[in-house]
Design a protein around this motif. Sequence first.
Motif, mmCIF file in Angstrom:
data_model
loop_
_atom_site.group_PDB
_atom_site.id
_atom_site.type_symbol
_atom_site.label_atom_id
_atom_site.label_comp_id
_atom_site.label_asym_id
_atom_site.label_seq_id
_atom_site.Cartn_x
_atom_site.Cartn_y
_atom_site.Cartn_z
ATOM 1 N N UNK A 68 0.339 90.882 137.390
ATOM 2 C CA UNK A 68 -0.649 89.808 137.409
ATOM 3 C C UNK A 68 -1.620 89.941 136.239
ATOM 4 N N UNK A 69 -1.988 91.169 135.921
ATOM 5 C CA UNK A 69 -2.985 91.418 134.882
ATOM 6 C C UNK A 69 -2.546 90.901 133.522
ATOM 7 N N UNK A 70 -1.302 91.085 133.169
ATOM 8 C CA UNK A 70 -0.848 90.639 131.843
ATOM 9 C C UNK A 70 -0.877 89.122 131.753
ATOM 10 N N UNK A 71 -0.594 88.447 132.841
ATOM 11 C CA UNK A 71 -0.665 86.975 132.852
ATOM 12 C C UNK A 71 -2.105 86.512 132.635
ATOM 13 N N UNK A 72 -3.044 87.166 133.279
ATOM 14 C CA UNK A 72 -4.455 86.832 133.103
ATOM 15 C C UNK A 72 -4.879 87.096 131.671
ATOM 16 N N UNK A 73 -4.546 88.264 131.157
ATOM 17 C CA UNK A 73 -4.971 88.660 129.820
ATOM 18 C C UNK A 73 -4.397 87.748 128.741
ATOM 19 N N UNK A 74 -3.123 87.422 128.833
ATOM 20 C CA UNK A 74 -2.529 86.610 127.768
ATOM 21 C C UNK A 74 -2.995 85.152 127.803
ATOM 22 N N UNK A 75 -3.646 84.743 128.891
ATOM 23 C CA UNK A 75 -4.206 83.399 128.959
ATOM 24 C C UNK A 75 -5.677 83.353 128.551
ATOM 25 N N UNK A 76 -6.227 84.499 128.171
ATOM 26 C CA UNK A 76 -7.592 84.566 127.640
ATOM 27 C C UNK A 76 -7.541 84.307 126.128
ATOM 28 N N UNK A 77 -8.691 84.051 125.536
ATOM 29 C CA UNK A 77 -8.751 83.876 124.089
ATOM 30 C C UNK A 77 -8.819 85.261 123.438
ATOM 31 N N UNK A 78 -7.692 85.719 122.956
ATOM 32 C CA UNK A 78 -7.632 87.035 122.302
ATOM 33 C C UNK A 78 -7.599 86.920 120.779
ATOM 34 N N UNK A 79 -7.796 85.723 120.263
ATOM 35 C CA UNK A 79 -7.764 85.517 118.810
ATOM 36 C C UNK A 79 -8.769 86.454 118.138
ATOM 37 N N UNK A 80 -8.261 87.203 117.184
ATOM 38 C CA UNK A 80 -9.040 88.160 116.398
ATOM 39 C C UNK A 80 -9.543 89.368 117.187
ATOM 40 N N UNK A 81 -9.126 89.514 118.433
ATOM 41 C CA UNK A 81 -9.462 90.720 119.198
ATOM 42 C C UNK A 81 -8.490 91.819 118.773
#
Length: 168
Positions: A68-81
Motif C-alpha cells: 500500500x505504501x508504494x502506491x501512496x508514495x508514487x502518487x505524491x509529488x516527488x518531482x525533484x525529491x
Amino acid sequence: MKKIVIFYGSTTGRTEGVAEKIAEKLGVPSSNVYSASDIKKVDIASYDVFILGSSTWGDGELQDDWYDAIEILKNENLKDKIVALFGCGDSYSYEDTFCDAMGILYKELENTGCRFCGAVSTEGYGFSSSSSVVDGKFVGLALDEENEDNKTDERIDNWVEELKKCIG
C-alpha cells in the motif's frame, strides 16, 4: 538543510535495524524513521529526501508493508525529491533474487520525477541475479544480514558518505 525521512519494510526486524543505523549516521531523528505501514501518518510534501528500505521475501517480492505504501508514495509529488534505496536479502539461499525488493521500489518510482542517489557497485557481492542491478550497479545499498552481517557496518558507512555528497 534538507529534511530527511526514512521508511522501511521489515518483518524480522533486520531492515528496521539497518534503517536505525542509517538514521544515526545521517543525524536523522528517530521521529523521522517510520515503518512503511505508517506512511499515511506522514506529511510527504514536507520532506526533501526519502530513504526507502525493504527486505526481499519469497521469490523476489517486496516486503508486505510496502504494497500500500508504494502506491501512496508514487502518487505524491516527488518531482525533484531525492530518493535513496537500501535493501536486505539473502545472497546465498536466494542468489537469483538478491535484494529484488529494492529493484521493485526503484521501478515503481522511476517515473515520478524524483532523483535517485546512492547506487552501489556490485563488486564484493556474491549473487547470480538481481532486479536491483541497473547499468551494472545496485540502485542502492544491498545488504545480506543473513550471511555477510560482518560487512554491514562498513557498507553502511561508505554508502552514507556517498549520500551526504548527493544530498548536499
